[in-house]
Design an enzyme around this catalytic site. Structure first.
Site, PDB file in Angstrom:
ATOM      1  N   LYS A 118      -8.687  11.940  -6.446  1.00  0.00           N
ATOM      2  CA  LYS A 118      -8.705  11.307  -5.124  1.00  0.00           C
ATOM      3  C   LYS A 118      -8.752  12.342  -3.992  1.00  0.00           C
ATOM      4  O   LYS A 118      -9.266  12.040  -2.907  1.00  0.00           O
ATOM      5  CB  LYS A 118      -7.490  10.386  -4.968  1.00  0.00           C
ATOM      6  CG  LYS A 118      -7.354   9.334  -6.079  1.00  0.00           C
ATOM      7  CD  LYS A 118      -8.599   8.473  -6.252  1.00  0.00           C
ATOM      8  CE  LYS A 118      -8.560   7.638  -7.518  1.00  0.00           C
ATOM      9  NZ  LYS A 118      -9.836   6.973  -7.831  1.00  0.00           N
ATOM     10  N   GLU A 202      -0.874  11.635   3.038  1.00  0.00           N
ATOM     11  CA  GLU A 202      -1.844  11.056   3.962  1.00  0.00           C
ATOM     12  C   GLU A 202      -1.089  10.313   5.046  1.00  0.00           C
ATOM     13  O   GLU A 202      -0.015   9.767   4.792  1.00  0.00           O
ATOM     14  CB  GLU A 202      -2.700  10.061   3.163  1.00  0.00           C
ATOM     15  CG  GLU A 202      -4.085   9.808   3.670  1.00  0.00           C
ATOM     16  CD  GLU A 202      -4.853   8.886   2.729  1.00  0.00           C
ATOM     17  OE1 GLU A 202      -5.827   9.360   2.115  1.00  0.00           O
ATOM     18  OE2 GLU A 202      -4.487   7.708   2.622  1.00  0.00           O
ATOM     19  N   ARG A 294     -16.294   1.309 -11.681  1.00  0.00           N
ATOM     20  CA  ARG A 294     -16.398   0.273 -12.715  1.00  0.00           C
ATOM     21  C   ARG A 294     -16.814  -1.049 -12.074  1.00  0.00           C
ATOM     22  O   ARG A 294     -16.832  -1.182 -10.854  1.00  0.00           O
ATOM     23  CB  ARG A 294     -15.020   0.060 -13.349  1.00  0.00           C
ATOM     24  CG  ARG A 294     -13.994  -0.326 -12.302  1.00  0.00           C
ATOM     25  CD  ARG A 294     -12.663  -0.777 -12.844  1.00  0.00           C
ATOM     26  NE  ARG A 294     -11.845  -1.354 -11.791  1.00  0.00           N
ATOM     27  CZ  ARG A 294     -11.094  -0.676 -10.948  1.00  0.00           C
ATOM     28  NH1 ARG A 294     -11.021   0.647 -11.039  1.00  0.00           N
ATOM     29  NH2 ARG A 294     -10.397  -1.282 -10.006  1.00  0.00           N
TER      30      ARG A 294
HETATM   31  C1  MV4 Z   1      -2.586   3.298   1.986  1.00  0.00           C
HETATM   32  C2  MV4 Z   1      -2.079   2.328   2.857  1.00  0.00           C
HETATM   33  C3  MV4 Z   1      -1.770   2.723   4.120  1.00  0.00           C
HETATM   34  N1  MV4 Z   1      -1.936   4.011   4.515  1.00  0.00           N
HETATM   35  N2  MV4 Z   1      -2.749   4.553   2.419  1.00  0.00           N
HETATM   36  C4  MV4 Z   1      -3.532   2.701  -1.873  1.00  0.00           C
HETATM   37  C5  MV4 Z   1      -3.761   2.121  -3.197  1.00  0.00           C
HETATM   38  C6  MV4 Z   1      -3.799   0.682  -2.938  1.00  0.00           C
HETATM   39  N3  MV4 Z   1      -3.514  -0.094  -4.094  1.00  0.00           N
HETATM   40  C7  MV4 Z   1      -2.772   0.546  -1.869  1.00  0.00           C
HETATM   41  N4  MV4 Z   1      -3.030   1.619  -1.060  1.00  0.00           N
HETATM   42  C8  MV4 Z   1      -2.724   1.773   0.249  1.00  0.00           C
HETATM   43  N5  MV4 Z   1      -2.898   3.015   0.729  1.00  0.00           N
HETATM   44  C9  MV4 Z   1      -2.433   4.892   3.650  1.00  0.00           C
HETATM   45  N6  MV4 Z   1      -2.627   6.155   4.039  1.00  0.00           N
HETATM   46  C10 MV4 Z   1      -1.951   1.028   2.379  1.00  0.00           C
HETATM   47  C11 MV4 Z   1      -2.269   0.742   1.077  1.00  0.00           C
HETATM   48  C12 MV4 Z   1      -2.160  -0.617   0.653  1.00  0.00           C
HETATM   49  C13 MV4 Z   1      -0.941  -1.279   0.577  1.00  0.00           C
HETATM   50  C14 MV4 Z   1       0.246  -0.685   0.887  1.00  0.00           C
HETATM   51  C15 MV4 Z   1       1.429  -1.381   0.835  1.00  0.00           C
HETATM   52  C16 MV4 Z   1       1.447  -2.723   0.440  1.00  0.00           C
HETATM   53  C17 MV4 Z   1       0.296  -3.328   0.090  1.00  0.00           C
HETATM   54  C18 MV4 Z   1      -0.908  -2.616   0.153  1.00  0.00           C
HETATM   55  C19 MV4 Z   1      -2.061  -3.266  -0.179  1.00  0.00           C
HETATM   56  C20 MV4 Z   1      -3.254  -2.601  -0.102  1.00  0.00           C
HETATM   57  C21 MV4 Z   1      -3.296  -1.286   0.329  1.00  0.00           C
END
Ligand code: MV4
Length: 475
Positions: A118, A202, A294
């Protein structure tokens, strides 16, 4: 035009195995299924032209890459479709297929490897002008380095696994104390999940929308996108419901993000089907998050609004055919929504509920699609993910699509195991959802209302009691 495959092996199980068999049938390709003993009564095994037991145990057989390739060679298979999960994003499997003269229906092992890192993917995208969130330029060596970068970027930050994806090894840190607490745990979690504990940091974006673009790229340098999916409705990083197109994007933003997604695919020298994930904030700013190499569970919503069979396109591309669709041919018509119908109890923390299906009646009618693999009398095994079926509906407008999903959920009868159907019905009734307003915090913010639909408003009880008293007193 290069000739089409004659025989394809499906290195997967469940609904995606059924889905791939459907695509192969329409392309006049013979299918070979593999299954474990725990899957001997499942549907896709009967639908395939040939099926072979692979063991040992319920899971290992699906992960035994050399055994699967040996079987493919023995049975005269031209190509292998990995589906999602299991071996789908394993570069070693894609390489072993290539080395055995069998086509892997997916991207090259190099693209899988490069995009699986990543940090490297972030660097690649940044170098071609795709927006990424501020972050550490590489993986972190120490806690002190993590802290230094967090101070540089500014809190809140998120610790993420370099080999990650999905929800594991993720930690939100709002100050230096929280980084201290989270760092080792995140490392351990990442090492356990991905075999590599490396982390990067990040800037954390609060309550974003999760928007992902479907990509198709052939071996002749043509790359297109099929529009986006909104996957913001998740619980603990498990997607529950997906929508195409996103109610949050206008034409201008869709075009711009779509161009960025195609640029991302080109920068990664990508071929076959893939997904570019972005986070979108409330002000319309978007950031590249990762690229998945995928077919995704939620691909049907894109198929429903574009009319493109993504699995067939994957097979055609892998067979060396040029894309038959140009970007200007891609039209998004109406809306589509998919609900994942899982054997889980929403009122008991979504605990899996394996068991025997005693009644099954699936919805139908205009604009309704089921991608499933179950039937009445089938016993849901406890060894795999708990998805029973995907219910996808299509409508001309957002409102029609929501109403059609509501109607289809009402028609859907599954007895014998608890399912996520009541949970989805509650989502359909939510006023903000009906307005198309939701972020990744939607489920978490309303978990009580969504999972305890029977709980009465105290006022309802008062009204019911007064009505009863009134009736009794003959008023
Ligand atoms: C984030 C984010 C906010 N800020 N990265 C990364 C993997 C994915 N499954 C969730 N991800 C996120 N990465 C940064 N820098 C928010 C998410 C995020 C998320 C975070 C908390 C609760 C639910 C979420 C749902 C989708 C994405």
């Amino acid at each position: 035009m290069p000739s089409m495959f004659k025989k394809v092996l499906i290195a997967n199980r469940g609904e995606i195995a059924s889905r791939i068999i459907r695509a192969c049938k329409e392309l006049d390709i013979a299918t070979v299924a593999i299954y474990s003993e725990a899957d001997s009564t499942t549907l896709y095994v009967k639908k395939a032209d040939e099926s072979y037991l692979v063991g040992p145990g319920p899971v290992e057989g699906y992960l035994n890459l050399y055994r699967i390739i040996d079987l493919a060679t023995q049975k005269g298979v031209d190509a292998i479709h990995p589906g999602y999960g299991f071996l789908a994003e394993n570069p070693e499997f894609a390489r072993a297929c290539r080395d055995s003269g069998i086509v892997f229906i997916g991207p090259t092992p190099e693209a899988i490897r490069d995009l699986g890192d990543k940090v490297r993917a972030r660097q690649t995208m940044e170098s071609v002008g795709i927006p990424v969130l501020p972050g550490s330029p590489g993986s972190l060596e120490t806690l002190e380095e993590a802290e230094a970068w967090a101070t540089e970027i500014g809190y809140p930050v998120m610790l993420k696994a370099t080999a990650g994806g999905g929800g594991r090894g993720l930690r939100v840190c709002r100050d230096s104390g929280e980084i201290h607490k989270a760092y080792e745990a995140a490392r351990r979690e990442a090492a356990a999940a991905f075999g590599r504990g490396d982390l990067f940091v990040e800037k954390y974006l609060d309550a974003p929308r999760h928007i992902e673009f479907q990509i198709l790229a052939d071996h002749f340098g043509h790359s297109i996108h099929l529009g986006e999916r909104d996957c913001s409705i998740q619980r603990r990083h498990q997607k529950l419901l997906e929508i195409a197109p996103s109610p949050a994007l206008d034409e201008r933003l869709r075009r711009e993000m779509g161009e960025m997604a195609v640029r991302a695919a080109r920068a990664a020298h990508y071929t076959n089907a893939g997904t570019v994930e972005f986070l979108l904030d409330g002000a319309g700013r978007y950031y590249f998050m990762e690229m998945n190499t995928r077919i995704q569970v939620e691909h049907p919503v894109t198929e429903e609004v574009t009319g493109v069979d993504i699995v067939q396109e994957m097979i055609r591309i892998a067979a060396g055919q040029p894309l038959g669709i140009r970007q200007e041919d891609v039209q998004i018509r109406g809306y589509a929504m998919e609900c994942r119908i899982n054997a889980e109890d929403p009122r008991n923390d979504f605990l899996p509920t394996p068991g025997r299906i005693t009644a099954y009646y699936s919805p139908g009618g205009i604009g309704v699609r089921i991608d499933g693999n179950i039937y009445r009398g089938y016993t849901v095994p406890p060894y795999y993910d708990s998805m029973l079926a995907k219910l996808t509906v299509r409508g001309r407008t957002w409102e029609e699509t929501v109403r059609r999903m509501e109607r289809s959920l009402d028609e859907f009868i599954i007895r014998g195991v608890k399912t996520t159907i009541p949970f989805h019905r509650q989502i359909m009734r939510d006023p903000a959802f009906r307005r198309g307003e939701f972020t990744t915090h939607f489920v978490e913010d309303r978990i009580e209302e969504l999972t305890y639909p029977e709980t009465r408003d105290p006022l309802d009880v008062v009204l019911a009691v007064s009505a009863a008293l009134a009736a009794h007193s003959g008023v």
